[in-house]
Design a protein around this motif. Structure first.
Motif, PDB file in Angstrom:
ATOM      1  N   THR A 128       0.951  -0.953   0.054  1.00 43.59           N
ATOM      2  CA  THR A 128      -0.167  -0.033  -0.490  1.00 43.59           C
ATOM      3  C   THR A 128       1.154   1.470   0.307  1.00 43.59           C
ATOM      4  OG1 THR A 128      -1.584  -1.509   1.394  1.00 43.59           O
ATOM      5  CG2 THR A 128      -2.281   1.368   1.346  1.00 43.59           C
ATOM      6  N   GLY A 129       0.218   2.464  -0.645  1.00 44.10           N
ATOM      7  CA  GLY A 129       0.604   3.620  -0.677  1.00 44.10           C
ATOM      8  C   GLY A 129       0.992   3.697   0.975  1.00 44.10           C
ATOM      9  N   ASP A 130       2.815   5.026   0.782  1.00 47.33           N
ATOM     10  CA  ASP A 130       2.736   5.725   1.865  1.00 47.33           C
ATOM     11  C   ASP A 130       1.410   6.366   2.709  1.00 47.33           C
ATOM     12  OD1 ASP A 130       5.032   5.120   0.915  1.00 47.33           O
ATOM     13  OD2 ASP A 130       5.750   7.037   0.701  1.00 47.33           O
ATOM     14  N   TYR A 131       0.798   7.756   1.682  1.00 44.56           N
ATOM     15  CA  TYR A 131      -0.698   8.179   2.175  1.00 44.56           C
ATOM     16  C   TYR A 131      -1.451   7.271   2.632  1.00 44.56           C
ATOM     17  CZ  TYR A 131      -3.747  11.371   2.482  1.00 44.56           C
ATOM     18  OH  TYR A 131      -5.532  11.968   3.148  1.00 44.56           O
ATOM     19  N   GLU A 132      -1.888   6.129   1.947  1.00 41.12           N
ATOM     20  CA  GLU A 132      -3.327   5.335   2.316  1.00 41.12           C
ATOM     21  C   GLU A 132      -2.315   4.318   3.824  1.00 41.12           C
ATOM     22  OE1 GLU A 132      -2.394   6.247  -0.618  1.00 41.12           O
ATOM     23  OE2 GLU A 132      -4.412   6.664  -1.172  1.00 41.12           O
ATOM     24  N   PRO A 167       7.671  10.636   2.214  1.00 40.60           N
ATOM     25  CA  PRO A 167       7.843   9.115   1.969  1.00 40.60           C
ATOM     26  C   PRO A 167       9.154   9.215   2.908  1.00 40.60           C
ATOM     27  CG  PRO A 167       7.690  10.275  -0.218  1.00 40.60           C
ATOM     28  CD  PRO A 167       6.377  11.086   0.656  1.00 40.60           C
TER      29      PRO A 167
END
Lengths: 686, 686
Positions: A148-152, A178
């Motif tokens: 999963t991406g950093d923001y999510e 990040p």
């Protein structure tokens, strides 16, 4: 105008007068009491006396604008004034000679007698609910099973901890995410604005978050620097509004905009720069002070800066980026100019503002250098002449939550009035002008060293005794040359009016009483043909001239007090009430002025003196409430649209009430309880 | 490397090779087929041959970076290259001599053979529901009875007409409001974004509003310029992605960022500048073209520009500010670089993006010059290697609304795969590399004039016949010198592989069949020791060299096709289905390539040819759908989080499948129906 004198106006002090041709700007400032710093004693080595020659604007005053009005550039100036500043018109006051009429702006740092500003934080009750809140998050690092991406990743954790859904993130904050996650080993502190948007991310655990509540006044800009977590006021910082050089009051700034294509841009840039320097000032206060020291013998003979923190004081060492929220209030014109919104229509009937509603504007969109993703909350306006500063007063005082009928008077350069209680509130403004603050009078000045702040006149001899700011001893206990008086400030003005009247020097209608004069202080000025009364002889002053009050000056004060009194009275009539339960006076004026004298001289409507309360910088307090409690923001919008604005000049009997209210003193027979507090003559003269 | 030749690489074409020392950059470009414009015939007067010497970046290729690698600055260059460009390394190709190894960037405007790009708008069904909508409002002017502010005045009318409540207004739009209301005599047209924010105000009545849907590819940037009201595609505009100079594929751009502190900044600025010039291009198309004419005799002998509109065509004369909405998609790396988000982790296992979710970013915050209050909508990413462009494909094709199982293949510089139907969708990516597009081969090039796009090899003689872009006649019907071949492009490559194989020049495993060679075209390169096959002799080319395909080239193509095929196969296995109901091929590759040959060569999984469909620039179509229908934006976010991403390299039998898939051709016995369509030998050889 002859060849031997030049007319000089110093800004922002407003000091003006004719000076001999050929003297230096510093000498001129001494003569006119404009206080330019000159640490080196004019030896041309300190560079502290920088001033800006404002020739372009000069034309507005009907004077010519020619470069020949000052002497040519001197070599010594190169050392202190860079090319950019030189192009902007900066000169050293000690080497620059007056060769013609000039408008001169003295920047904040060059002013010797710094302004005395009274806008300290009052202790008002505020519930803790800031718009910006911090969350410390620990997340798992990405794996092939969960890439999963950093923001999510942080959103999922935020939702788990705090239930937030559909959070946005500012692009500038997203850019930091990040690196922050990895530097903090997947532990970060995020700042969330209004439960809606992530506006900052820092690696690891942080606890402090900070904000500022800024009251942009026509004359003074004051800010509370607050800890958003503890609600503590860390510091209170001030600056003069640099727009003063474009004109002292709201209308002259609007006029400056209308007459100059880049006027709005310039004025807006100036106030933004001032806000940034105010922010710097606040931040610097969180760092230990530094001192220049020489290294010990044997070491290289170099100087260095070392920190010298005060004993027992903890410094926080904050940066601009640590400021994550700002609330701003100001009158409608200041609001518009700050935001580069055309203020023209605010100055023209029927005075519609561009917007009433509050605004959330990215700090970067205004050029305000704090955490770049943060928002600036700008309080809403009530009307063209009752602005966001009055909304600040209202949310600080909350008259809409009270049963008692309050009259709230905010006397600044303009008078703003609010009347009512929980059932109804009406507001209006009255053109008091800046006379009550000391401006626009021949020798009026702001509350700065040398300003006459208390005045007494002997009823028998008409001799004058007075006290100046910066000196404890009164005139009668001092040698003349010790006084160094420069002018009269706001608090001295009411004293003066009361004394002039009670001693019979002026009549009920404000005219010099030619028959009753007892001293040579009363005279007719041969140049102007106007009657005047000398308050301080040249020998007692720092400006080598007699300080006088003229017939015109008295009229100015009468107009101001008349406008205010008539305004209050018409509001009460319009509201259909008999009287008010409380009179609250906001602003520096309320703090400094003698309530009894104000009442007697007819500044406020008749009421018992115990019902009069000074509420200080209530606008700033309201602004601070909005900073520390987001619900006050909604409350501000609600009240800004639920106060009925009355255009007083449209009231049927405005002219009549205004004329009546100019009389001195106004119905003092209603205050028998005041007997003994004030000179008997005032109470009994009718 | 010897003293007599220098190694040159031209970007963005990727053409490279050794050239004699001392020749001009233009001559070098001719030799290597890099096509620099030289309108004046190298007479040093047109200035069209500007190139940028990219020495700094050169080091990455293991070559030295010394200023001595080019001849010194010539006077003639001053006329065409300003100081800023000179500092950036710009030179005129005609006067600059090659004195050492060089990396040379040929800017878009200096390229003689403009790229042929096929990204025209397809006719897909889109429901009309744009994010930006216009409202025409007539309001009453302010009076003393109703001095409501400008903004609240239009809000009240908007609420009355459209029921909007709690609308925000952007500060920049608010600044325009007072003038617009008065200029329009209290009639204005406002643009509202997502029923939430007023982003534009114009005096009077307007009907047009415009937007762009931009697909930021690794190689090409393509945009649909649309009328938001009518949904018409007014124009389709293209540009090369200027980041090509930093590397041709995603990984080399990420590497450039990691090796250069300002790498991200530079690449981001370059793509933003390209978007702005794309916008200009679109806007210019709405103005009638201009022609330089001399005035008539008798008038002053001056030239002037006059408009020469096409007959019957209506021009709209739009400005940048008329673009009020933009949607952008791109692969995850392009997405990150555009937004200045650190792309490093997208390139490192487990490849987490910085963000999946879509973003609404103010145009001004990205430096995109359209209506400044407008938002840029950036489509969401699925995963590190399946980006917003793939989301674009999905919302255009909507496989999640279908019962049939679709396999959607988007072949760009990377291969992106999606498989499934309304019940489940999985996605993955495969490292096809740019070989299938013509890059990375010895004589590979993009689809531009001179590129061999069709190739036939005689099975008996192994003689080669071919067709180049820009010339209709095949080689066998032309004189050798008429061909001016420069290289092989994507569509030629599959032809070539099929022909090499069917004629026995290469074996099933892709190795040159030493025994079966029938012509001197097959040879061993004395310099490299590699086997190669000549496709065009030097005399037929525009680069004065034999164009060959080497053993290494064949291997590159095999790797690409193997990766794609294995990817598809593993996806099908993972999904647990027997086969697919439809294969959709997105991207320019799908449009240009012969479906049969692709199938036979084993690019896609086995299926009936009628099930294969080319869907063109589906990513751009999806982006356009999001522009014209706001609900597609929510759909994009939903699907981006509901496609399961499979990391193929983590699959158990990936290596085995990949090796098998590299074989030529792959199970062609499954396609008896193809007999007659393709050379018999292919179908029967096993």
């Amino acid at each position: 105008m002859d060849d031997k004198t030049a007319k000089i106006i110093f800004q922002p002090s407003g000091r003006r007068g004719a000076v001999p041709m050929g003297i230096s700007v510093i000498e001129a400032s001494r003569l006119l009491g404009a206080d330019i710093e000159a640490l080196c004693g004019e030896k041309k080595v300190c560079g502290k006396c920088k001033v800006r020659i404002e020739e372009g604007f000069f034309e507005k005053y009907g004077l010519e604008s020619k470069p020949s009005h000052v002497s040519s550039w001197q070599e010594e100036e190169d050392k202190f004034i860079d090319t950019e500043d030189r192009q902007a018109g900066f000169r050293l006051g000690c080497v620059t000679k007056v060769l013609g009429d000039l408008l001169i702006f003295v920047p904040e740092e060059s002013r010797a007698g710094k302004q005395v500003v009274s806008k300290a934080a009052r202790d008002i009750h505020i519930e803790h609910n800031p718009a910006v809140t911090l969350y410390y998050l620990e997340v798992d690092k990405p794996t092939f099973e969960d890439p999963t991406g950093d923001y999510e990743r942080i959103c999922a954790q935020l939702e788990k901890q705090s239930g937030f859904k559909d959070l946005r993130i500012d692009i500038q904050t997203l850019r930091q995410l990040p690196a922050a996650l990895r530097k903090g080993d997947w532990k970060v502190t995020v700042s969330v604005w209004m439960d809606q948007e992530v506006i900052r991310v820092r690696p690891g655990k942080f606890e402090g978050s900070y904000g500022m509540a800024i009251d942009v006044g026509t004359t003074t800009v004051a800010a509370y620097f607050c800890d958003l977590g503890t609600m503590e006021v860390i510091d209170t910082v001030f600056l003069m509004n640099p727009q003063c050089k474009y004109g002292e009051d709201v209308m002259s700034r609007i006029t400056y905009h209308m007459m100059n294509a880049d006027g709005l841009e310039k004025m807006s840039n100036d106030i933004i720069a001032a806000l940034n320097s105010l922010i710097d000032q606040a931040i610097e206060g969180t760092h230990p002070p530094k001192k220049k020291v020489k290294k010990k013998k044997g070491e290289k003979d170099a100087e260095q800066w070392i920190e010298v923190p005060e004993k027992g004081k903890t410094y926080r060492r904050l940066t601009r980026e640590d400021i994550e929220d700002i609330t701003i209030c100001g009158n409608t014109a200041m609001h518009h100019i700050l935001l580069k919104l055309d203020p023209e229509h605010v100055g023209m009937a029927p005075f519609p503002p561009v917007i009433h509603h509050s605004l959330d504007i990215k700090a970067r969109d205004l050029g305000i250098h704090i955490n770049p993703s943060s928002y600036i909350f700008v309080l809403p306006n009530e009307a063209g002449f009752v602005g966001a500063d009055n909304v600040g007063v209202l949310i600080a005082e909350e008259p809409y939550n009270k049963d008692e009928i309050q009259l709230i008077i905010d006397i600044g350069t303009n008078g703003e009035l609010v009347l009512g209680n929980r059932h109804k509130l009406i507001s209006s403004s009255c053109a008091t002008g800046p006379a009550l603050e000391g401006a626009q009078l021949s020798y009026g000045m702001r509350a700065a060293p040398g300003a006459m702040e208390r005045i007494k006149i002997d009823p028998e001899t008409h001799e004058v005794d007075y006290k100046v700011i910066g000196r404890d001893a009164w005139r009668q206990y001092s040698e003349p040359q010790e006084m160094q008086a420069k002018g009269i400030c706001g608090s001295g003005i009411l004293d003066l009016l009361a004394e002039l009247y009670s001693t019979g020097i002026i009549t009920k209608s404000g005219v010099f009483n030619k028959k009753g004069q007892k001293s040579e202080r009363f005279r007719k000025n041969p140049d102007t043909g106007q009657n005047e009364f000398v308050l301080a002889w040249a020998a007692e002053t720092g400006i080598s001239k007699d300080i006088v009050i003229t017939q015109k000056d008295v009229r100015q004060i009468q107009l101001a007090k008349g406008a205010l009194y008539a305004g209050c009275k018409l509001m009460i009539q319009r509201m259909g009430v008999e009287g008010v339960d409380k009179v609250k006076i906001a602003g520096a004026f309320g703090t400094h002025v003698d309530r009894e004298k104000a009442l007697i001289m007819g500044l406020f409507p008749d009421c018992e003196i115990k019902k009069i309360e000074s509420i200080g910088n209530a606008a700033g307090d309201g602004c601070r409430a909005a900073l520390l409690n987001r619900e006050k923001r909604a409350e501000a919008n609600w009240i800004s649209r639920n106060v009925e604005y009355i255009e007083l000049t449209m009231e049927e009997n405005f002219q009549q009430e205004f004329m009546r209210a100019m009389q001195l003193p106004h119905m003092t027979d209603k205050f028998p309880h005041l007997e003994g507090l004030v000179p008997a003559k005032i109470l009994h003269q009718k």
